[in-house]
Write a protein that holds these residues in place. Structure first.
Motif, short mmCIF file in Angstrom:
data_model
loop_
_atom_site.label_atom_id
_atom_site.label_comp_id
_atom_site.label_asym_id
_atom_site.label_seq_id
_atom_site.Cartn_x
_atom_site.Cartn_y
_atom_site.Cartn_z
N LEU A 422 1.02 -1.00 -0.52
CA LEU A 422 0.21 0.22 -0.06
C LEU A 422 1.06 1.53 0.20
N ASP A 423 2.27 1.02 0.99
CA ASP A 423 2.40 2.40 0.60
C ASP A 423 3.08 2.29 -1.28
N ALA A 424 3.47 1.52 -1.38
CA ALA A 424 4.08 1.39 -2.77
C ALA A 424 3.10 2.11 -3.76
N PHE A 425 1.60 1.78 -3.91
CA PHE A 425 0.57 1.77 -4.72
C PHE A 425 0.46 3.76 -3.89
N GLU A 426 -0.04 4.19 -2.68
CA GLU A 426 0.28 5.68 -2.48
C GLU A 426 1.43 6.49 -3.57
N SER A 427 2.41 5.36 -3.13
CA SER A 427 3.21 6.71 -3.88
C SER A 427 3.46 6.76 -5.68
#
Ligand SMILES: *[C@@H]1O[C@H](CO)[C@@H](O)[C@H](O)[C@H]1NC(C)=O
Ligand SMILES: *[C@@H]1O[C@H](CO)[C@@H](O)[C@H](O)[C@H]1NC(C)=O
Ligand SMILES: *[C@@H]1O[C@H](CO)[C@@H](O)[C@H](O)[C@H]1NC(C)=O
Ligand SMILES: [Zn+2]
Length: 616
Positions: A422-427
């Motif tokens: 989700l961190d990766a998606f967020e950025s």
């Protein structure tokens, strides 16, 4: 896909079924009206006759079509014309509209006498129609491979050996080429009497089996069972094989030769040649047979390698796809970036083939201790599991693929893996239209509540497998502890946080049976009706409603998979203008008692307006 399974189908007859309530209590005038219209048009029912291009499909007993359309959730009739749904309504309405319209047009054109034109087919009493069902996560060709030899039903090694013998004697390709590897998939020693691994000697005991190269994959994909012919060919064996403690232990004690079973990375020592086009066709036809007979009209294949992608492209080019395939191509860390060179394939072969997404592996599996957790495993305080991909590689590549227009679907099981993804998606999603790219978390098994919020906020789809829940419920708490286990397969929580769920099977780990997924999602009990928390289900507060499980405003087996594969504008519900993919089920899964759901049979699977399994 690597998660092993111990779930056993128990005898369903063990459970006395309660008497069924009457299904559709209807007012008398309505019944009379229906009966009259049925009489009027019954002369047009010709079961078994060729199906005309336009027809009405109706129920004699009320609104038995579950449309999954919020405007009109149930209907009695649908009109199909060619590949499309043209009308939905009550028997009377549909006939009045259609007979009149057709008759008027005809009268105007030919001055012929107006008479009813629309042929009507009736579904069997008690049966229902639902939109064509989808499996949002399966491994098609692997499933097909698992169906070649019936190893899963073996109760002892000797049964498996007999099945192999039978296969060898009846397989043309092996008869024509005796050197060809005999490959099977699906044995499970944890179901055998002494739980021991099988041995090469077991296979060697049969003269037919002994003389061929035999390599049989375990159900969980973590072990391969070979005979002496293969062992001799791969000798001398190395002292050590990197990748897996179990493999190492067996290697060091030299037990491997005795056993004939190679574990984890040691499996790669067996030089199995890549499958031929013919092998793949054989595997695929087994998938298709099973899928269509289980009511599926579409499968999301959770991992294309270059070979299988080529295979599907070829089938699509030749227009030979009997089912819709929505493919995710594996991301290969060692390959060059291809997202800008390859063009996504969208709706090829008349909408039957799409390859527009990329599948990444975040972490491992829960059962094997590979799921990446924030805190150590309750039953192994030294380990928090592991990520299989570097966070930087993940983020930068997700970003890149999304910017080049690819859907990105990431295998994430543990709470840490889901959070990192989700961190990766967020950025990656910053400034990107999520609705147009619909990123997915594949499995999404353990998610912290704050991450469920992010899931909803980002618009990321949780692609979950309810059958894993009724499998893992037996050991989940031991592995995660009493608090964290509440976040495992917490489907209700995910929906309540506003996120989307779509359902799949992860075949061949489980069977491609959407009814079993439906049952698991609404009941959270094993097929025998039990769970660690009793017959109301394991964490019963996490059960989905039947509507959610079927339809998918948020959840589902019909509309949600369509959304997750960008086809919700043309598939996933029974609405005029959409494609006529539908499934006829023998009984009303929306009302029968839970324990009767598994008795549901598929009568008909129809695609593009025509039955592809069963007949109407
Ligand atoms: C079915 O659709 C075709 C093509 O759109 C149309 O020409 C035909 O009239 C329709 N059939 C009926 C019975 O309305
Ligand atoms: C993508 O992954 C590869 C490894 O396969 C890595 O070398 C590269 O830096 C990553 N990022 C981008 C933007 O390509
Ligand atoms: C995002 O994409 C969807 C689907 O492609 C489109 O309908 C919608 O208008 C887009 N939204 C914005 C803000 O561009
Ligand atoms: Zn999988």
């Amino acid at each position: 896909m690597k998660a092993p399974s111990t779930y056993t189908k128990l005898e369903r007859g063990d459970f006395p079924s309660k008497s069924r309530p009457p299904r559709h209590p209807l007012p008398l005038p309505y019944i009379l009206a229906v009966c009259i219209s049925v009489l009027c048009i019954s002369t047009y029912v010709r079961r078994g006759q060729p199906l005309p291009q336009a027809y009405a499909l109706c129920s004699r007993s009320g609104a038995a079509i579950y449309t999954v359309d919020p405007e009109r959730p149930r209907a009695q009739c649908m009109v199909v014309n060619g590949t499309l749904i043209q009308d939905v309504g009550s028997l009377e309405d549909v006939h009045r509209r259609w007979d009149t319209a057709v008759a008027q047009r005809q009268a105007a054109q030919k001055r012929a006498l107006p008479r009813p034109r629309l042929e009507t087919r009736f579904i069997k009493s008690g049966s229902i129609v639902v939109p064509g069902m989808s499996d949002s996560h399966a491994h098609c060709l692997e499933y097909g491979a698992s169906r070649l030899i019936p190893l899963e039903s073996a109760r002892r090694p000797v049964d498996a050996v007999a099945a192999v013998r039978n296969y060898i004697l009846n397989d043309e390709d092996i008869q024509a080429d005796p050197e060809k590897y005999v490959q099977g998939w699906g044995w499970d020693h944890t179901r055998w009497p002494d739980h021991n691994f099988p041995t090469a000697a077991d296979l060697d005991s049969d003269p037919v089996v002994r003389s061929h190269r035999v390599a049989l994959e375990a159900k969980d994909g973590h072990a391969i069972w070979v005979n002496s012919k293969v062992l001799e060919e791969i000798s001398p064996l190395p002292d050590e094989v990197e990748g897996g403690l179990i493999a190492l232990r067996f290697w060091r004690s030299q037990l491997i030769l005795l056993l004939g079973v190679l574990l984890d990375n040691a499996q790669y020592l067996v030089p199995i040649p890549p499958p031929t086009q013919k092998d793949l066709e054989k595997q695929f036809s087994l998938v298709v047979d099973d899928a269509l007979s289980h009511g599926l009209t579409s499968i999301h294949d959770a991992g294309f390698d270059p070979k299988s992608l080529e295979f599907y492209k070829r089938l699509a080019d030749e227009n030979k796809l009997p089912i819709r395939i929505y493919g995710m191509t594996y991301f290969d860390e060692n390959a060059e970036y291809w997202g800008d060179k390859v063009k996504p394939i969208i709706g090829a072969a008349n909408g039957r083939f799409t390859a527009r997404s990329v599948k990444f592996f975040g972490d491992g599996a829960l059962r094997t201790g590979g799921a990446a957790l924030f805190e150590p495993y309750a039953d192994n305080p030294d380990s928090r599991g592991f990520m299989r991909i570097d966070a930087d590689v993940l983020t930068s590549n997700i970003t890149r693929f999304l910017r080049d227009g690819w859907q990105t679907n990431i295998h994430a099981i543990g709470d840490r893996a889901n959070s990192l993804v989700l961190d990766a998606f967020e950025s990656a999603l910053d400034g990107i239209n999520v609705t147009s790219l619909r990123p997915r978390l594949e499995h999404a098994q353990i998610i912290r509540h704050e991450d469920m919020d992010r899931l909803a906020k980002l618009g990321v789809i949780a692609s979950v497998q309810p059958t894993h829940a009724i499998d893992d419920m037996y050991y989940g708490e031991a592995r995660l502890g009493p608090e964290r286990v509440k976040l495992l397969y917490a489907f209700r929580d995910i929906i309540d946080h506003g996120a989307r769920i779509t359902l799949g099977s992860d075949a061949p780990v489980e069977t491609v049976d959407p009814i079993l997924s439906f049952f698991a999602a609404i009941g959270r009990v094993a097929p025998d009706g039990t769970s660690p928390h009793g017959p109301n289900g394991w964490f019963p507060e996490q059960r989905l409603s039947r509507e959610e499980a079927l339809k998918g405003v948020a959840a589902g087996m019909t509309l949600a998979p369509a959304y997750a594969s960008f086809t919700d504008d043309v598939l996933g519900s029974i609405v005029p203008g959409k494609i006529a993919d539908y499934t006829i089920l023998s009984q009303d899964i929306m009302t029968v008692p839970l324990m009767e759901v598994l008795e549901t049979e598929v009568y008909v699977t129809a695609m593009d307006g025509r039955p592809v399994y069963g007949s109407i």
